[in-house]
Motif scaffolding. Structure first.
Motif, PDB file in Angstrom:
ATOM      1  N   ALA A  38       8.597   4.124   5.295  1.00 15.83           N
ATOM      2  CA  ALA A  38       7.542   4.667   4.444  1.00 15.83           C
ATOM      3  C   ALA A  38       6.414   3.647   4.390  1.00 15.83           C
ATOM      4  O   ALA A  38       6.651   2.477   4.076  1.00 15.83           O
ATOM      5  N   ARG A  39       5.204   4.102   4.704  1.00 15.36           N
ATOM      6  CA  ARG A  39       4.121   3.133   4.878  1.00 15.36           C
ATOM      7  C   ARG A  39       2.854   3.578   4.153  1.00 15.36           C
ATOM      8  O   ARG A  39       2.192   4.509   4.551  1.00 15.36           O
ATOM      9  N   ALA A  40       2.510   2.951   3.079  1.00 18.12           N
ATOM     10  CA  ALA A  40       1.244   2.884   2.364  1.00 18.12           C
ATOM     11  C   ALA A  40       0.378   4.126   2.357  1.00 18.12           C
ATOM     12  O   ALA A  40       0.343   4.931   3.276  1.00 18.12           O
ATOM     13  N   ALA A  41      -0.391   4.243   1.263  1.00 21.33           N
ATOM     14  CA  ALA A  41      -1.314   5.364   1.109  1.00 21.33           C
ATOM     15  C   ALA A  41      -2.486   5.276   2.072  1.00 21.33           C
ATOM     16  O   ALA A  41      -3.011   6.297   2.519  1.00 21.33           O
ATOM     17  N   GLY A  85       4.325  -1.561   2.435  1.00 22.68           N
ATOM     18  CA  GLY A  85       3.045  -1.441   1.758  1.00 22.68           C
ATOM     19  C   GLY A  85       2.991  -0.234   0.847  1.00 22.68           C
ATOM     20  O   GLY A  85       3.245   0.889   1.264  1.00 22.68           O
ATOM     21  N   GLY A  86       2.638  -0.474  -0.428  1.00 28.20           N
ATOM     22  CA  GLY A  86       2.455   0.646  -1.337  1.00 28.20           C
ATOM     23  C   GLY A  86       1.040   1.180  -1.311  1.00 28.20           C
ATOM     24  O   GLY A  86       0.818   2.382  -1.229  1.00 28.20           O
ATOM     25  N   GLY A  87       0.049   0.267  -1.358  1.00 27.41           N
ATOM     26  CA  GLY A  87      -1.343   0.682  -1.350  1.00 27.41           C
ATOM     27  C   GLY A  87      -1.939   0.718   0.036  1.00 27.41           C
ATOM     28  O   GLY A  87      -2.449   1.740   0.484  1.00 27.41           O
ATOM     29  N   ILE A  88      -1.865  -0.435   0.747  1.00 28.50           N
ATOM     30  CA  ILE A  88      -2.465  -0.581   2.076  1.00 28.50           C
ATOM     31  C   ILE A  88      -1.430  -1.120   3.044  1.00 28.50           C
ATOM     32  O   ILE A  88      -0.698  -2.050   2.724  1.00 28.50           O
ATOM     33  N   ALA A  89      -1.397  -0.547   4.263  1.00 28.70           N
ATOM     34  CA  ALA A  89      -0.615  -1.105   5.365  1.00 28.70           C
ATOM     35  C   ALA A  89      -1.540  -1.215   6.572  1.00 28.70           C
ATOM     36  O   ALA A  89      -2.077  -0.204   7.039  1.00 28.70           O
ATOM     37  N   THR A 119     -12.587   0.302   7.534  1.00 28.96           N
ATOM     38  CA  THR A 119     -13.349  -0.449   6.543  1.00 28.96           C
ATOM     39  C   THR A 119     -13.289   0.277   5.208  1.00 28.96           C
ATOM     40  O   THR A 119     -13.644   1.467   5.128  1.00 28.96           O
ATOM     41  N   VAL A 120     -12.826  -0.411   4.170  1.00 24.65           N
ATOM     42  CA  VAL A 120     -12.747   0.164   2.834  1.00 24.65           C
ATOM     43  C   VAL A 120     -13.603  -0.689   1.912  1.00 24.65           C
ATOM     44  O   VAL A 120     -13.373  -1.891   1.771  1.00 24.65           O
ATOM     45  N   THR A 121     -14.603  -0.067   1.276  1.00 25.87           N
ATOM     46  CA  THR A 121     -15.532  -0.783   0.418  1.00 25.87           C
ATOM     47  C   THR A 121     -15.649  -0.068  -0.919  1.00 25.87           C
ATOM     48  O   THR A 121     -15.911   1.140  -0.959  1.00 25.87           O
ATOM     49  N   GLY A 122     -15.472  -0.803  -2.017  1.00 23.44           N
ATOM     50  CA  GLY A 122     -15.569  -0.205  -3.336  1.00 23.44           C
ATOM     51  C   GLY A 122     -14.431   0.759  -3.604  1.00 23.44           C
ATOM     52  O   GLY A 122     -13.526   0.958  -2.799  1.00 23.44           O
ATOM     53  N   GLY A 123     -14.447   1.361  -4.772  1.00 19.45           N
ATOM     54  CA  GLY A 123     -13.429   2.344  -5.117  1.00 19.45           C
ATOM     55  C   GLY A 123     -12.118   1.718  -5.520  1.00 19.45           C
ATOM     56  O   GLY A 123     -12.026   0.521  -5.831  1.00 19.45           O
ATOM     57  N   ALA A 124     -11.067   2.536  -5.517  1.00 14.98           N
ATOM     58  CA  ALA A 124      -9.759   2.090  -6.000  1.00 14.98           C
ATOM     59  C   ALA A 124      -8.645   2.705  -5.173  1.00 14.98           C
ATOM     60  O   ALA A 124      -8.731   3.856  -4.733  1.00 14.98           O
ATOM     61  N   ILE A 125      -7.593   1.901  -4.969  1.00 14.95           N
ATOM     62  CA  ILE A 125      -6.347   2.363  -4.347  1.00 14.95           C
ATOM     63  C   ILE A 125      -5.261   2.066  -5.374  1.00 14.95           C
ATOM     64  O   ILE A 125      -4.860   0.912  -5.551  1.00 14.95           O
ATOM     65  N   SER A 126      -4.808   3.089  -6.082  1.00 19.87           N
ATOM     66  CA  SER A 126      -3.995   2.836  -7.264  1.00 19.87           C
ATOM     67  C   SER A 126      -2.858   3.832  -7.429  1.00 19.87           C
ATOM     68  O   SER A 126      -2.965   5.004  -7.051  1.00 19.87           O
ATOM     69  N   ASP A 127      -1.742   3.310  -7.970  1.00 19.30           N
ATOM     70  CA  ASP A 127      -0.597   4.127  -8.379  1.00 19.30           C
ATOM     71  C   ASP A 127      -0.008   4.967  -7.246  1.00 19.30           C
ATOM     72  O   ASP A 127       0.486   6.076  -7.464  1.00 19.30           O
ATOM     73  N   ASN A 128      -0.068   4.437  -6.039  1.00 25.06           N
ATOM     74  CA  ASN A 128       0.563   5.085  -4.895  1.00 25.06           C
ATOM     75  C   ASN A 128       1.970   4.515  -4.688  1.00 25.06           C
ATOM     76  O   ASN A 128       2.259   3.388  -5.094  1.00 25.06           O
ATOM     77  N   THR A 129       2.842   5.286  -4.012  1.00 23.67           N
ATOM     78  CA  THR A 129       4.229   4.873  -3.812  1.00 23.67           C
ATOM     79  C   THR A 129       4.652   5.090  -2.371  1.00 23.67           C
ATOM     80  O   THR A 129       4.413   6.157  -1.799  1.00 23.67           O
ATOM     81  N   SER A 130       5.295   4.069  -1.804  1.00 23.82           N
ATOM     82  CA  SER A 130       6.021   4.210  -0.539  1.00 23.82           C
ATOM     83  C   SER A 130       7.493   4.007  -0.850  1.00 23.82           C
ATOM     84  O   SER A 130       7.888   2.945  -1.331  1.00 23.82           O
ATOM     85  N   ASP A 131       8.309   5.018  -0.571  1.00 28.32           N
ATOM     86  CA  ASP A 131       9.700   5.024  -1.008  1.00 28.32           C
ATOM     87  C   ASP A 131      10.597   5.278   0.207  1.00 28.32           C
ATOM     88  O   ASP A 131      10.497   6.322   0.852  1.00 28.32           O
ATOM     89  N   ALA A 132      11.461   4.304   0.516  1.00 25.93           N
ATOM     90  CA  ALA A 132      12.354   4.429   1.673  1.00 25.93           C
ATOM     91  C   ALA A 132      13.759   3.978   1.295  1.00 25.93           C
ATOM     92  O   ALA A 132      14.192   2.871   1.660  1.00 25.93           O
ATOM     93  N   PRO A 133      14.508   4.787   0.542  1.00 29.36           N
ATOM     94  CA  PRO A 133      15.881   4.395   0.217  1.00 29.36           C
ATOM     95  C   PRO A 133      16.699   4.169   1.480  1.00 29.36           C
ATOM     96  O   PRO A 133      16.614   4.950   2.418  1.00 29.36           O
ATOM     97  N   HIS A 134      17.462   3.082   1.517  1.00 25.44           N
ATOM     98  CA  HIS A 134      18.213   2.568   2.669  1.00 25.44           C
ATOM     99  C   HIS A 134      17.376   2.585   3.953  1.00 25.44           C
ATOM    100  O   HIS A 134      17.882   2.804   5.041  1.00 25.44           O
ATOM    101  N   GLY A 135      16.077   2.308   3.775  1.00 21.25           N
ATOM    102  CA  GLY A 135      15.163   2.190   4.903  1.00 21.25           C
ATOM    103  C   GLY A 135      14.218   1.017   4.679  1.00 21.25           C
ATOM    104  O   GLY A 135      14.577   0.022   4.058  1.00 21.25           O
ATOM    105  N   VAL A 136      12.981   1.146   5.180  1.00 21.51           N
ATOM    106  CA  VAL A 136      11.989   0.076   5.068  1.00 21.51           C
ATOM    107  C   VAL A 136      10.695   0.662   4.500  1.00 21.51           C
ATOM    108  O   VAL A 136      10.107   1.580   5.098  1.00 21.51           O
ATOM    109  N   ALA A 137      10.248   0.138   3.365  1.00 22.86           N
ATOM    110  CA  ALA A 137       8.951   0.504   2.789  1.00 22.86           C
ATOM    111  C   ALA A 137       7.961  -0.603   3.114  1.00 22.86           C
ATOM    112  O   ALA A 137       8.205  -1.766   2.797  1.00 22.86           O
TER     113      ALA A 137
END
Length: 416
Positions: free
Chosen positions: A221-224, A256-260, A236-254
């Motif tokens: 599971a990889r980032a929003a 990055g939650g916000g950025i990967a 390129t990401v300028t300004g704004g917000a990257i918030s309250d995102n979830t990467s969920d990988a039970p018995h796997g690999v997560a």
């Protein structure tokens, strides 16, 4: 094409147009393919696929062909369901763009893409919008869209719950919220970029990307906000917000939650907060930001606050920032505050930052004038350096728990 008097086509104000059957000439699309210049002013109208009829086939709403040029304003696109990918006819089985697939030129302003889906047994991308052509999206809401890998083979993928770009694309002043990317359980497949995936030159300005979720049980599971592996163009990401995102990988690999980032990426003046990288019985990396082995990230003047990497019975690293596999991270004048790494009955390292050189040992993290405070982990509350090259230059690293930098002496210029 415009109306006979040269003005844009205007839909009936706030009317809902319900599609119960696809275009007869191209059953993958609800409306006829756009092959010339068309301007549509929706005036608050909605074009939707009838998703409630039991016999209604699945089809996207709009397709812009290679010679098409669509300008779309004040229109809601809803309920589209992509099962094909007109931009990539080979190999079969791909699915792209539940709301719109753009292989020509597209300009979307002040519109909404709500509840569209792209699903495939091979690879799916762009739940709301897929744009391998040239595009721009401004003042637009992309909400509650889904990209789904439903196959049973290993190595499938679902990318871009809201938007997938094969570019170029500019997104300005928009909201990408509540979108999902999911893959079949235990197939070692990848769900990534529930918000936006960049496979080409992409610019995101003053945009809120929040509450998106990538879910990959037994997979990755990889980032929003993510780019390709590696992407040929810069994200390129300028300004704004990257918030309250979830990467969920039970018995796997997560990863990055916000950025990967696993290509070229520049981030400046962005609030990256409240994101989570979660992997019960697995590995969780980079609650806020994760840099991959091919990634080069320039991060400036941003706030990385209140992010979490959590792996009960597993390994969690890098609550705020994570550069574990040989990538290159340059961070200047950022605030890395109150990030957390937890792993009940497991390993938790690097509350503010985790750094390792990767298999080559050549990974580098260069810090300059950052503030890294009040972060928490099992070890390396501020910074944990496993290997590679990490340098400080005028940074403040203090008041982290249980220590500021670990192992002792690993980070020149940082004490305890």
């Amino acid at each position: 094409m415009r109306s006979p008097d040269g003005r844009p086509y205007r839909l009936a104000r706030t009317c809902t147009y319900t599609l119960t059957a696809p275009d007869p000439e191209n059953p993958g699309n609800g409306l006829p393919a756009i092959t010339s210049e068309i301007t549509v002013d929706g005036r608050g109208a909605t074009i939707r696929r009838d998703a409630h009829g039991t016999k209604v086939p699945k089809f996207r709403i709009l397709f812009v062909g290679p010679t098409g040029n669509l300008t779309l304003t004040r229109t809601t696109i809803s309920g589209g369901f992509a099962t094909d990918c007109p931009a990539f006819p080979d190999p079969p089985g791909l699915a792209c763009g539940g709301g719109i697939s753009n292989t020509g030129t597209m300009k979307v302003t002040r519109s909404k893409f709500i509840g569209n889906t792209s699903r495939s047994d091979v690879f799916a991308q762009g739940g709301g919008i897929d744009s391998p052509g040239s595009g721009s999206v401004s003042e637009t809401e992309v909400t509650g869209n889904h990209v789904i890998y439903s196959g049973s083979e290993a190595g499938g993928g679902a990318a871009g719950g809201a938007i997938a770009n094969d570019g170029p694309l500019t997104v300005t002043g928009s909201r990408l919220t509540g979108n999902t990317a999911t893959v079949t359980k235990d197939t070692q497949s990848t769900a990534f970029a529930a918000g936006i995936i960049s496979f080409a030159e992409t610019t995101v300005e003053d945009t809120a990307i929040s509450r998106n979720r990538a879910f990959a049980p037994g997979g990755f599971a990889r980032a929003a906000v993510s780019n390709g592996i590696p992407a040929p163009g810069r994200l390129t990401v300028t300004g704004g917000a990257i918030s309250d995102n979830t990467s969920d990988a039970p018995h796997g690999v997560a990863q990055g939650g916000g950025i990967a980032n696993n290509g070229l990426m520049t981030v400046s003046r962005v609030k990256i907060s409240g994101n989570r990288s979660v992997a019960k019985d697995g590995t969780a990396r980079g609650g806020g930001v994760r840099v991959g082995p091919f990634g080069t990230l320039d991060l400036t003047d941003s706030h990385i606050t209140g992010n979490t990497a959590d792996a009960p019975n597993g390994t969690a690293q890098g609550g705020g920032l994570d550069n574990p596999d040989g990538g290159t991270l340059t961070a200047r004048r950022n605030k890395v505050l109150r990030n957390t790494v937890t792993a009940k009955d497991g390993t938790a390292q690097g509350g503010g930052l985790y750094h390792a050189g990767g298999t080559t040992g050549l990974g580098t993290t260069t810090l300059q004038e950052n503030t890294i405070t009040h972060n928490r982990a099992g070890d390396g509350g501020g910074i944990f350096k496993a290997s590679g090259v990490l340098t400080l230059n005028g940074d403040v690293v203090r008041d982290n728990q249980p220590n500021n930098c670990s192992p002792a002496g690993a980070v020149p210029g940082c004490t305890g």
